[in-house]
Write a protein that holds these residues in place. Sequence first.
Motif, PDB file in Angstrom:
ATOM      1  N   LEU A   1       0.817  -1.212   0.000  1.00 13.43           N
ATOM      2  CA  LEU A   1       0.000   0.000   0.000  1.00 13.43           C
ATOM      3  C   LEU A   1       0.851   1.264   0.000  1.00 13.43           C
ATOM      4  O   LEU A   1       0.548   2.230  -0.705  1.00 13.43           O
TER       5      LEU A   1
ATOM      6  N   ARG B   1      -5.341   5.428  -1.545  1.00 14.95           N
ATOM      7  CA  ARG B   1      -5.237   3.980  -1.417  1.00 14.95           C
ATOM      8  C   ARG B   1      -5.908   3.480  -0.145  1.00 14.95           C
ATOM      9  O   ARG B   1      -6.572   2.442  -0.149  1.00 14.95           O
TER      10      ARG B   1
ATOM     11  N   SER C   1       2.626   4.119  -3.537  1.00 10.78           N
ATOM     12  CA  SER C   1       2.532   5.581  -3.537  1.00 10.78           C
ATOM     13  C   SER C   1       3.819   6.231  -4.003  1.00 10.78           C
ATOM     14  O   SER C   1       3.854   7.438  -4.247  1.00 10.78           O
TER      15      SER C   1
END
Length: 219
Positions: free
Chosen positions: A66, A96, A70
């Motif tokens: 996760l 997210r 980014s």
Amino acid sequence: MATRGRPGPRRTLSEDELLAAALELLDSEGQLSIRGIAAKVGVAPNAVYTYFPDKSAVIRALVEKLLGESDTGAFTDETKPWRDRIEALALGVRERLVAHPSAAGLLMSAPMDGPRTTALNERLLDVLIGAGLDPADAARATYLLIVYVLGAIALEVADETDPGPLPPEEDRITRRRATFDQIPAEIFPRSAAAAPTMARFISTDQYLWGLRRLLDGLE
């Protein structure tokens, strides 16, 4: 005490497939288990243990996934101003986690020391040092930004009890406004007057307002 299953005999799946199943499980049930992940992909639990020794390893890998995802786009664009890059990162992390709110709590409880999150931290340090902070202040600023971003997201998703993506932002704001409008003005006059603003604490505008104040201070 539960015992860990023996490793499966063959690697017929990929880690990405298992992590996708873990996210689906979080979205549908709000919790993780090795058995649940195995059921999602149609294998015995032992097959999952071939890739992850226990549930905590799955959680660590999800955090890596996760946050690591980014570390892309405008954040990595060295031609953009440093503040724009940090805003892009903060918005990417929020996007997210709002899509997987049950996963947001994992980031508050799991270590963020894997290779992808360490690479993200390295890039953030580089951005801040490039903006003029000395290395020690850049490290402190990195921690400050992480606390702000994850804390703001955790409070945002805490309003929701159902797993899965959050409802549209304006729907959530409308619901919060109805709650805050019940504050008795004769007892809490300042809070009652602030109700329209407090209802929007979970908005993108508020998130960026706080982030930009932090960046103002760092600058």
